[in-house]
Design an enzyme around this catalytic site. Structure first.
Site, PDB file in Angstrom:
ATOM      1  N   MET A   4       0.852  -1.188   0.000  1.00 34.84           N
ATOM      2  CA  MET A   4       0.000   0.000   0.000  1.00 34.84           C
ATOM      3  C   MET A   4       0.895   1.248   0.000  1.00 34.84           C
ATOM      4  O   MET A   4       1.866   1.291  -0.732  1.00 34.84           O
ATOM      5  CB  MET A   4      -0.967  -0.026   1.198  1.00 34.84           C
ATOM      6  CG  MET A   4      -1.894  -1.232   1.191  1.00 34.84           C
ATOM      7  SD  MET A   4      -3.095  -1.188  -0.177  1.00 34.84           S
ATOM      8  CE  MET A   4      -4.098  -2.623   0.221  1.00 34.84           C
ATOM      9  N   SER A   5       0.584   2.224   0.854  1.00 36.84           N
ATOM     10  CA  SER A   5       1.312   3.498   0.766  1.00 36.84           C
ATOM     11  C   SER A   5       2.701   3.473   1.373  1.00 36.84           C
ATOM     12  O   SER A   5       3.406   4.494   1.334  1.00 36.84           O
ATOM     13  CB  SER A   5       0.482   4.607   1.399  1.00 36.84           C
ATOM     14  OG  SER A   5      -0.671   4.827   0.627  1.00 36.84           O
ATOM     15  N   VAL A   6       3.120   2.331   1.912  1.00 32.52           N
ATOM     16  CA  VAL A   6       4.543   2.182   2.230  1.00 32.52           C
ATOM     17  C   VAL A   6       5.351   2.411   0.942  1.00 32.52           C
ATOM     18  O   VAL A   6       6.500   2.863   0.985  1.00 32.52           O
ATOM     19  CB  VAL A   6       4.819   0.790   2.845  1.00 32.52           C
ATOM     20  CG1 VAL A   6       6.299   0.462   2.875  1.00 32.52           C
ATOM     21  CG2 VAL A   6       4.215   0.723   4.260  1.00 32.52           C
ATOM     22  N   THR A   7       4.717   2.116  -0.195  1.00 34.63           N
ATOM     23  CA  THR A   7       5.292   2.410  -1.506  1.00 34.63           C
ATOM     24  C   THR A   7       5.836   3.840  -1.591  1.00 34.63           C
ATOM     25  O   THR A   7       6.916   4.083  -2.139  1.00 34.63           O
ATOM     26  CB  THR A   7       4.212   2.235  -2.592  1.00 34.63           C
ATOM     27  OG1 THR A   7       3.610   0.948  -2.467  1.00 34.63           O
ATOM     28  CG2 THR A   7       4.791   2.408  -3.992  1.00 34.63           C
ATOM     29  N   LYS A   8       5.050   4.789  -1.066  1.00 33.06           N
ATOM     30  CA  LYS A   8       5.427   6.203  -1.185  1.00 33.06           C
ATOM     31  C   LYS A   8       6.773   6.485  -0.531  1.00 33.06           C
ATOM     32  O   LYS A   8       7.541   7.324  -1.013  1.00 33.06           O
ATOM     33  CB  LYS A   8       4.358   7.085  -0.525  1.00 33.06           C
ATOM     34  CG  LYS A   8       3.008   7.078  -1.203  1.00 33.06           C
ATOM     35  CD  LYS A   8       2.038   8.006  -0.483  1.00 33.06           C
ATOM     36  CE  LYS A   8       0.669   8.087  -1.169  1.00 33.06           C
ATOM     37  NZ  LYS A   8      -0.132   6.857  -1.053  1.00 33.06           N
TER      38      LYS A   8
END
Lengths: 445, 445
Positions: A161-165
């Site tokens: 999820m937003s760990v991607t960012k």
């Protein structure tokens, strides 16, 4: 697709305004009101078991039920089986060591006080009550705890999820350190086609720290919120037969209009991560998957390839599309904790980049976003920085995905999860004090 | 999707009756009449370069142009970026060695006489004129030649097309050797739901050797050929908004009707590989991706993960959906050549399984299929067996994919390609004599 459907279709179950990472108003719904995690394992419920699975146990891209808990316990560990993806190569070398060690303390028995009151709980209770798919605790570079639940196994990638960012923000900081990217430059230096959009008068640094004024809502309770247009454009939601909207991330980003000012306040919006990924591709002439492979994945000694969800023209989702095995985000967290030095001894990430993340940004700008559960925090290079006495900082994604680095305790905790509540307000009241308490416990002589 | 579109849309360019592996009537179209391979590299033509690529250089699943040469030079090395896939894990260990050696002879200068007449040509000319994406020659376990073209690199998987079937057939033979699968049993022992189909009175062995009488045409010149229904059902071709047909491989296979008899004649039909994959899943309670990982990929010491294209419910295409790096099918070929012993020294595949493949089947049954370019050959466990003086046998896929094992010459040649002609009649007149000549040349003292 799982990433977004999971949120979209839970709005019937959890009528609240979500952001992709943290709810900024309400306190957490108590886990007691949600399904018992132990009763919702893939094994118990039989999702996608058999050849073919029974019709009512199938999870498919075109059926939104796959994004609703408890099916997400399967979906989050099987993303590539439902959508196109781009590989992040780990390189030809050996994986960096991640030695196991017997902890001096009983990890699961460590106690903490949940935020918002209630009885003290144990680390073990937190793991179960926050629908953990996998959790790993590193202390001084050694694995003192590692467990898997649901459909997750050590060798299976889970959606970050937003760990991607935080990977995207770290890559941008690395490119800046190398001189490939100029944070002080206007976005239009790299993306002239965004001249008439919200980004027409923004700087790269403002994108990296998400202080952009852009009309874009991630309010999942509002069917007209732009997050649905974004998700459809990127192929994360089915576009349907009569769809006439943007058909790629790039086309969608070109539609964004300015609202408010830049540089004044933190405002968490996934599109900023997509714009930053686009800037980096243009600046480096490399795909995001190749950049991640070259600048981080190969250098930290990842043990498995990772992958990104991609849109119709192969563009990776830098906002939330990364999938990795748990042990590899542990390596990444440990590399940061160790000043950029990977477990294989290599200076994988420049020390200056790590120090910049650790320092964080201006908490006053962060405070304007109103995150009640994150007082005094800031947001820098797409990392969440606590400014607490341990200097802890985090990568955070909906449903409980997280990398928690505690420099003072020499500890890293990584966790993949399938919490029924998308917003981390569902996790934070348990996980944040549990993580901090673990640091305190491991520090005791 | 690439696998099938590539064939479908070439029927306008090459009006002939294709099979997935070999044309059974016509002689080869001369390469001279086709585009110059050197002028059609991805670099020269710019497919999918830039962020975003220019509209006329984009390759997408919903545009059939991506399956037409020369775009296939990109597509065949980027399949997962356009469709859902399932991973074939290589395991945690080190890759098995594939040492390079300087050959005693000039590999590219080896001369051969093309089938059907014409001037003698060199191995180097064959490589270029058959649109090679990658080729590797192993002699006595050492790499004496390895080159990549188009979009292919050593670490990038390429679609194996029907070379996939030989993995499926080998897996079935392994399961039979282990006692997990009974080749003499009726298909309905494992798949009772096929009782009223062509497979209702067939044995597993007949499926393994493709002597099934089934109404199923792979004539790509006929828009009503069942191969299109198969491809649409499996998500290899867009189903379109008003599609009401089968939505998975299993649903499609259940529609197949008997035509003719079983056991009398070889008849190459991709659906048999899909049925065999289904039988194996049911017999082992493992997915095809997991079976390939456990029984072959981990054991041969593959250096990269492989992957399968999957349908809407995650079912792998056992007929043509495998993608691997070239060096890993070289390891597989070398393992077979060496009686099942992998380059890492492990007995990866039972010796009896290898011997059974090498022995082949009854050439009289094969002859009934009328392959003019393959006189005296047979088909066993989904391998093509030449019965030539070298005892050579092959895995073969459209557009030139191949594993060529020459036991007498202690040689293995593997090749990935993007020949504009799908049927191997486009490749065989050059490749088959070139491979044999290379064996002869390497054998000379």
């Amino acid at each position: 697709m799982p990433f977004f459907r999971s949120v979209v279709f839970q709005r019937t179950a959890v009528a609240a305004a979500f952001t992709l990472l943290a709810v900024n108003t309400s306190l957490a719904q108590t886990p007691a009101a949600l399904p018992d995690p132990a009763a919702t394992s893939v094994q118990a419920l039989g999702w996608m078991q058999g050849f073919p699975p029974p019709p009512d146990k199938q999870i498919t891209f075109d059926n939104p039920a796959g994004g609703v808990y408890p099916r997400t316990r399967w979906t989050f560990s099987h993303v590539r089986e439902t959508v196109p993806t781009a590989n992040v190569w780990r390189g030809p070398g050996a994986a960096s060591p991640l030695p196991a060690a017997t902890p001096r303390i009983d990890i699961e028995a460590v106690r903490f006080q949940p935020m918002g009151g209630g009885e003290p709980q144990t680390f073990g209770q937190m793991i179960s009550r926050t629908y953990t798919d996998g959790i790993l605790v590193l202390h001084r570079g050694q694995v003192v705890y590692e467990k898997y639940f649901g459909a997750l196994t050590p060798e299976r990638p889970h959606i970050a999820m937003s760990v991607t960012k935080s990977f995207v923000g770290t890559l941008a900081a690395i490119l800046a350190d190398e001189g490939t990217l100029d944070p002080s430059a206007p976005v239009t230096k790299y993306l002239p086609e965004l001249k008439d959009t919200a980004y027409g008068d923004a700087t790269v640094r403002q994108v990296m720290d998400m202080t952009i004024g852009v009309r874009y809502s991630e309010n999942y309770a509002d069917p007209k919120a732009e997050v649905f247009d974004y998700a459809r454009a990127g192929g994360m939601l089915p576009q349907g037969p009569n769809y006439t909207g943007p058909k790629s991330f790039y086309e969608f980003l070109a539609t964004l209009k300015k609202e408010g000012t830049h540089g004044d306040a933190f405002a968490y919006k996934t599109v900023n991560a997509e714009v930053l990924a686009w800037i980096m591709r243009r600046a480096s002439n490399r795909s995001l998957a190749d950049l991640l492979s070259e600048k981080i994945w190969r250098r930290i000694g990842a043990e498995q390839d990772a992958y990104f969800m991609v849109d119709r023209i192969g563009t990776e989702s830098g906002g939330g599309g990364l999938n990795t095995v748990l042990r590899d985000i542990a390596r990444f967290g440990e590399t940061l904790r160790n000043g950029g030095r990977a477990p294989n001894g290599q200076q994988a990430i420049p020390k200056a980049v790590v120090e910049d993340i650790q320092r964080g940004a201006d908490p006053a700008k962060f405070a304007k976003a109103g995150y009640a559960l994150l007082p005094g925090w800031s947001y820098r290079n797409m990392w969440w920085v606590s400014h607490n006495p341990h200097g802890a900082y985090m990568a955070r994604g909906i449903h409980g995905q997280s990398i928690y680095v505690d420099p003072k305790a020499e500890m890293v905790i990584v966790r993949y999860a399938a919490h029924p509540i998308a917003a981390n307000a569902g996790n934070d009241p348990l996980t944040l004090p549990a993580f901090h308490a673990m640091g305190e416990a491991l520090m005791k002589p």
